[in-house]
Design a protein around this motif. Structure first.
Motif, mmCIF file in Angstrom:
data_model
loop_
_atom_site.group_PDB
_atom_site.id
_atom_site.type_symbol
_atom_site.label_atom_id
_atom_site.label_comp_id
_atom_site.label_asym_id
_atom_site.label_seq_id
_atom_site.Cartn_x
_atom_site.Cartn_y
_atom_site.Cartn_z
ATOM 1 N N ASN A 258 48.134 36.715 42.035
ATOM 2 C CA ASN A 258 46.799 36.260 42.413
ATOM 3 C C ASN A 258 46.793 35.448 43.698
ATOM 4 O O ASN A 258 45.750 35.316 44.345
ATOM 5 N N ALA B 181 48.570 36.381 46.282
ATOM 6 C CA ALA B 181 48.846 37.325 47.366
ATOM 7 C C ALA B 181 47.559 37.822 48.004
ATOM 8 O O ALA B 181 46.520 37.946 47.345
ATOM 9 N N ASP B 182 47.647 38.129 49.283
ATOM 10 C CA ASP B 182 46.534 38.776 49.967
ATOM 11 C C ASP B 182 46.485 40.259 49.617
ATOM 12 O O ASP B 182 45.400 40.839 49.494
ATOM 13 N N ILE C 269 48.714 43.481 47.280
ATOM 14 C CA ILE C 269 49.792 44.026 46.455
ATOM 15 C C ILE C 269 50.037 45.441 46.974
ATOM 16 O O ILE C 269 49.107 46.252 47.045
ATOM 17 N N CYS D 41 47.688 45.424 37.657
ATOM 18 C CA CYS D 41 46.840 44.664 38.572
ATOM 19 C C CYS D 41 45.434 44.483 38.001
ATOM 20 O O CYS D 41 44.844 43.394 38.089
ATOM 21 N N LEU E 167 44.745 40.596 37.936
ATOM 22 C CA LEU E 167 44.160 40.065 39.164
ATOM 23 C C LEU E 167 42.735 39.577 38.911
ATOM 24 O O LEU E 167 41.927 40.281 38.304
ATOM 25 N N THR F 220 42.625 39.667 45.859
ATOM 26 C CA THR F 220 43.836 40.405 46.239
ATOM 27 C C THR F 220 43.532 41.895 46.364
ATOM 28 O O THR F 220 42.942 42.496 45.463
ATOM 29 N N ARG F 221 43.956 42.494 47.477
ATOM 30 C CA ARG F 221 43.716 43.909 47.712
ATOM 31 C C ARG F 221 44.944 44.732 47.295
ATOM 32 O O ARG F 221 46.076 44.252 47.347
#
Length: 251
Positions: free
Chosen positions: A26, A28-29, A31, A51, A55, A59-60
């Motif tokens: 969570n 991270a910008d 994954i 994810c 998530l 996060t993309r």
């Protein structure tokens, strides 16, 4: 600077992730999710499902096609090295495109990144190509999932366990002085190369997942059942992850 987190995710069950792994995902910008080609889409799908489960923010997900390894060459090690170089180059391009100004990227690794997985080695190659800071988040191993589903201890009291591969078992046989073996990365059911007398086996495919299959017993009685079950499961799902423990009864 890109901060790259290698996150152990267990064997595919979303509940295998640790709280540390979920927090890191969570934070991270992006994954990044590799696609392994036709017949293995379920592996990318499992990562997407993990994810979707965990998530909660912005996060993309960024997917890329994983280069294929040429398994036809005579030098196994050289082939792997070349393949890893190609993967590192693909990672570099994917991360530069996804995070042109830097940021945090997460890579979901089956099991634990330190056990029979080359993700850290590939990240080392990546670090020679671009500026990254790497962290590793441990995960539940296939070994832990195997022993848990069979409800057995990994080792005899005070005794060692050897972790090896199917290829080495085929080429070298049972290692001298070892009573228990864990065999990974075995697509050829290499236990068939052994004299089955006095050997017990505990085998599992998709350990810890809803489609889990497990068989255990004397190798002489169980080997053919495992071969048949493995072939049927691979045909049905298009991929298989399995692992087994061998133990001499006299150990």
């Amino acid at each position: 600077m890109i901060e790259l987190s290698l996150i152990g995710i267990g064997t595919g069950n979303p509940r295998h992730l640790t709280l540390q792994a979920i927090d890191t995902m969570n934070a991270a910008d992006v994954i990044v999710i590799p696609r392994k080609g036709a017949g293995k889409d379920d592996l990318a799908g499992l990562r997407r499902a993990i994810c979707e489960t965990h998530l909660t923010g912005s996060t993309r997900l960024v997917e890329f096609d994983l280069p294929r390894r040429d398994a036809t060459g005579p030098d196994y090690r050289a082939g792997v090295e070349t393949w890893h170089d190609a993967i590192a180059a693909t990672w570099e391009q994917t991360l530069r495109d996804a995070l042109p100004s830097g940021g945090r990227a997460g890579f979901l690794v089956w099991g634990d990144p330190a056990l029979y997985d080359s993700t850290m080695r590939i990240a080392g190659r990546l670090a020679r190509r671009m500026e990254i800071r790497m962290e590793v988040i441990p995960g539940i191993t296939a070994i832990a999932a195997l022993t848990a589903t069979h409800r057995i201890p990994l080792n005899r009291i005070g005794a060692p366990v050897l972790i090896t591969t199917g290829r080495r078992l085929r080429e070298e046989g049972w290692p001298a002085g070892t009573g228990s073996l864990v065999v990974m990365l075995d697509g050829d059911c290499s236990f068939r190369c052994l004299d089955p007398r006095g050997i017990l086996i505990w085998w599992a495919a998709y350990a810890g997942m809803p489609q889990e299959i497990r068989l255990a017993g004397p190798l002489s009685d169980t080997a053919a059942q495992i071969v048949a079950a493995r072939a049927e499961a691979r045909a049905r799902h298009g991929w298989i992850m399995d692992i087994y423990l061998l133990r001499r009864e006299s150990a």
